[in-house]
Design a protein around this motif. Structure first.
Motif, PDB file in Angstrom:
ATOM      1  N   ASN A   1       0.843  -1.191   0.000  1.00  0.00           N
ATOM      2  CA  ASN A   1       0.000   0.000   0.000  1.00  0.00           C
ATOM      3  C   ASN A   1       0.873   1.234   0.000  1.00  0.00           C
ATOM      4  OD1 ASN A   1      -2.797  -0.616  -0.045  1.00  0.00           O
ATOM      5  ND2 ASN A   1      -2.707  -1.319   2.071  1.00  0.00           N
TER       6      ASN A   1
ATOM      7  N   VAL B   1       0.149   5.205   0.494  1.00  0.00           N
ATOM      8  CA  VAL B   1      -0.913   6.144   0.819  1.00  0.00           C
ATOM      9  C   VAL B   1      -0.379   7.565   0.736  1.00  0.00           C
ATOM     10  CG1 VAL B   1      -2.610   6.822   2.536  1.00  0.00           C
ATOM     11  CG2 VAL B   1      -1.947   4.420   2.339  1.00  0.00           C
TER      12      VAL B   1
ATOM     13  N   ALA C   1      -4.479  12.256   3.453  1.00  0.00           N
ATOM     14  CA  ALA C   1      -5.548  11.691   4.278  1.00  0.00           C
ATOM     15  C   ALA C   1      -6.691  12.691   4.344  1.00  0.00           C
ATOM     16  CB  ALA C   1      -5.037  11.372   5.689  1.00  0.00           C
TER      17      ALA C   1
ATOM     18  N   ASP D   1      -4.720  10.419  -2.880  1.00  0.00           N
ATOM     19  CA  ASP D   1      -4.417   8.992  -2.708  1.00  0.00           C
ATOM     20  C   ASP D   1      -4.819   8.248  -3.980  1.00  0.00           C
ATOM     21  OD1 ASP D   1      -3.643   6.629  -1.595  1.00  0.00           O
ATOM     22  OD2 ASP D   1      -5.334   6.454  -0.220  1.00  0.00           O
TER      23      ASP D   1
ATOM     24  N   ALA E   1      -9.204   1.519   4.152  1.00  0.00           N
ATOM     25  CA  ALA E   1      -8.019   0.662   4.209  1.00  0.00           C
ATOM     26  C   ALA E   1      -8.307  -0.718   3.644  1.00  0.00           C
ATOM     27  CB  ALA E   1      -7.517   0.557   5.646  1.00  0.00           C
TER      28      ALA E   1
ATOM     29  N   ARG F   1      -8.453  -0.770  -0.371  1.00  0.00           N
ATOM     30  CA  ARG F   1      -7.247  -0.647  -1.175  1.00  0.00           C
ATOM     31  C   ARG F   1      -6.770  -2.004  -1.664  1.00  0.00           C
ATOM     32  NH1 ARG F   1      -5.555   3.054   2.841  1.00  0.00           N
ATOM     33  NH2 ARG F   1      -5.687   5.215   2.124  1.00  0.00           N
TER      34      ARG F   1
END
Length: 228
Positions: A79, A81, A84, A92, A108, A111
């Motif tokens: 992942n 990222v 946020a 993202d 989460a 993804r």
């Protein structure tokens, strides 16, 4: 109008190779059972006329990460990222998302891990990150046949297209989940050098303020199709 059982098993292992290096492997098993068109029957699920099920094992995290002085390096399926937000994270954009679980999955969980090389250089309050994604991975979503599908085959609350109603009538429930990904694409970027995606990001912190500036050059995973 669709009733679903969704069971999920996740296993994660972390191995410390040395003081600065480690390996992480995570797998997931999803099992879905659904039913629809039960009418006024008391037991909606068992008496439904359109029942189906799907079993899907998947490899999630599978990477090696470590530190060489101020350089942090992660290679493998992972992942990445960027940014946020409370409801959404516009920056993202690197990892594709799995929308099949709808509102029941957290961001989460949505993804989809991708194979990438992630290198970050940390100097005092400044971070410089380089990301290389050699292979294309699309978003995952149901075209029809579930409450969170992009289209409703018979109209209903969402947008309906007649072709999907025909597909549901002639395609057995057991093969519909296997065909979903192929229904919205006519061409994928194949695994060639010219199809590589890459990006860089500069971050810094001043007091209680976090700043980030990034640029990612890659494929748009939102499919565009036209019906003539």
């Amino acid at each position: 109008d669709i009733f679903m059982f969704h069971n999920r098993l996740e296993l994660r292992a972390k191995i410390d190779i040395s003081r600065n290096w480690r390996a992480v492997v995570e797998g997931r098993i999803d099992h879905r059972i659904w039913g629809a068109s039960a009418g006024d029957e008391f037991d909606y699920f068992l008496n439904s006329t359109e029942r189906g099920g799907a079993f899907e094992p998947s490899l999630r995290d599978a990477y090696v990460s470590g530190r060489l002085g101020p350089l942090f390096l992660t290679i493998g399926q992972q992942n990445i990222v960027w940014g946020a937000g409370t409801f959404t994270a516009p920056a993202d954009v690197i990892n594709p998302l799995d929308y099949r679980g709808g509102i029941f999955d957290t961001p989460a969980s949505q993804r989809v891990q991708i194979f990438a090389v992630d290198a970050s250089l940390i100097l005092d309050r400044i971070g410089l990150q380089f990301v290389l994604v050699p292979f294309f991975e699309p978003h995952r979503f149901d075209v029809f046949g579930s409450d969170f599908a992009a289209f409703r085959a018979e109209g209903g609350l969402g947008s309906g297209l007649p072709i999907f109603g025909v597909l549901e009538q002639f395609l057995d429930q057991s093969i519909q989940p296997r065909l979903q990904d192929e229904l919205v694409v006519t061409q994928f970027p194949d695994a060639r050098f010219e199809n590589v995606s890459a990006g860089t990001r500069l971050t810094s912190t001043y007091g209680g303020l976090d700043l980030g500036l990034g640029y990612f050059f890659g494929w748009d995973r939102t499919p565009f199709f036209e019906i003539d």
